[in-house]
Design a protein around this motif. Structure first.
Motif: not given
Length: 373
Positions: A3-11, A76-89
């Motif tokens: 799935f693809n999801v927004s980094s900021t929405a997920l965090y 949580l630590e891995s997503f903490k500093e990610l700017p807004e972008q799509p994530l492919n999981i």
């Protein structure tokens, strides 16, 4: 599954749900978030056994479906500093998770989500009522500070939700202070009550945003708060809540009307000079003014300030714990308050001069002896 999801929405969701997870869990899997992908929606669960929160995140695209548990701290630590972008999981059949983003990727193992503990359904006697989220957040914000921390009286360590045929009340007390916020426009057919512990109360403050209807369902042991984007189930405090209405005096004849912020700021300045163990301040009321004073004889410090008010009753000298009185005034939003007193030994009331909407707000504080002066 993918799935693809927004980094900021997920965090944002993970950060809110991370408050649920306990520092030390008896079950290792409770250190994880539970991801459940179904119908192009991602459900994320966090639990500490007594409290469980399920939130929904909209995904940009999805392939397949499945359930997996992922270490919460690492995620949580891995997503903490990610700017807004799509994530492919991408999660393969060996439960290995690969997260790909614009400038890199990382991998970590998952666990079998089927062993994640499930909540028991509410009993057949469960009561349900719908309340606006703003009402819930406002009530929790203004009562949580008055809850206790006494292991011998656990029922006082939470907020009482009291539903009556003509009103709905938030109440909290630790025996020294008491808050009652009554809404006369909310009622039920049959009276019911439950006591919400402090942790789920704080979670609701963090999760509830904006204004929408929240469905509250509860029985004698558990409560469920459900909205369009989250579902929280929690264990309730068991026992009979104290008769808070009986503790509120009905005839306090001495009344002072005071500008709330003026009173609050004066207390903050003068309380600096009070005895650090007791934080006792003395209030002298007479002739449309209040003299606020404090002193610490051991350190030869003292402070005094006079503020104007409307007060034409007999003079009165009374002591209060400054930190408690400051909390009460800080948790009111009205411009002017009325301080209702009877004598130096009985509970004082702080109430808004004018209540907002259908609210009836009362805050009570027990006095302190002035033998230290």
């Amino acid at each position: 599954m993918k799935f693809n999801v927004s980094s900021t929405a997920l965090y944002a969701v993970l950060q809110a749900l991370g408050r649920v997870i306990a520092t030390k869990n008896t079950m290792p899997i409770l250190d994880c978030f539970l991801f459940n992908l179904k119908d192009d929606k991602l459900e994320i669960t966090a639990s500490d056994v007594e409290t469980k929160v399920v939130a929904t995140v909209e995904v940009l695209s999805a392939e397949g479906a499945g359930i997996i548990a992922i270490d919460s701290k690492r995620l949580l630590e891995s997503f903490k500093e990610l700017p807004e972008q799509p994530l492919n999981i991408d999660i393969n059949n060996e439960m290995m998770i690969t997260v790909t983003y614009e400038n890199g990727h990382f991998s970590l193992p998952g666990q079998d989500g089927s062993i994640y503990p499930q909540s028991r359904p509410l009993g057949e006697s469960a009561v349900s009522i719908t309340i606006d989220s703003k009402t819930i957040v406002s009530g929790i914000n203004r009562t949580l500070f008055a809850t206790g921390n006494d292991e011998l009286r656990p029922v006082m360590n939470g907020i009482c939700f009291d539903f009556q045929t003509d009103s709905f009340t938030f109440a909290a007390t630790d025996a020294s202070k008491l808050v009652r916020i009554r809404h006369n426009s909310i009622n039920v057919e049959n009276p019911a009550m439950f006591i919400l512990p402090q942790k789920p109360a704080n979670l609701l403050k963090a999760i509830l945003k904006g204004s929408e209807e929240i469905l509250i369902s509860f029985d004698d042991k558990n409560a469920c708060f459900k909205s369009s984007y989250f579902d929280m189930t929690c264990r309730l405090l068991e026992g009979r809540y104290p008769n808070y209405n009986g503790a509120i005096p009905l005839q306090n004849s001495r009344v002072a009307t005071i500008d709330r912020l003026t009173f609050l700021n004066a207390l903050k300045r003068v309380s600096v000079f009070s005895i650090q163990g007791s934080f006792l301040v003395k209030l002298q009321l007479a002739d449309n003014q209040i003299v606020i004073s404090a002193q610490d004889i051991d350190f030869a410090t003292s402070g005094i300030e006079t503020i104007s008010c409307q007060y034409d009753a007999d003079p009165l000298v009374i002591g209060f714990k400054a930190s408690f009185l400051i909390e009460i005034l800080a948790n009111l939003t009205c411009p002017t308050v009325m301080l209702k007193l009877e004598d130096e030994t009985r509970a004082g009331l702080v109430v808004p001069e004018t209540n907002e909407g259908d609210e009836d707000v009362v805050m009570l504080l027990m006095p302190m002896h002035l033998n230290e002066y």
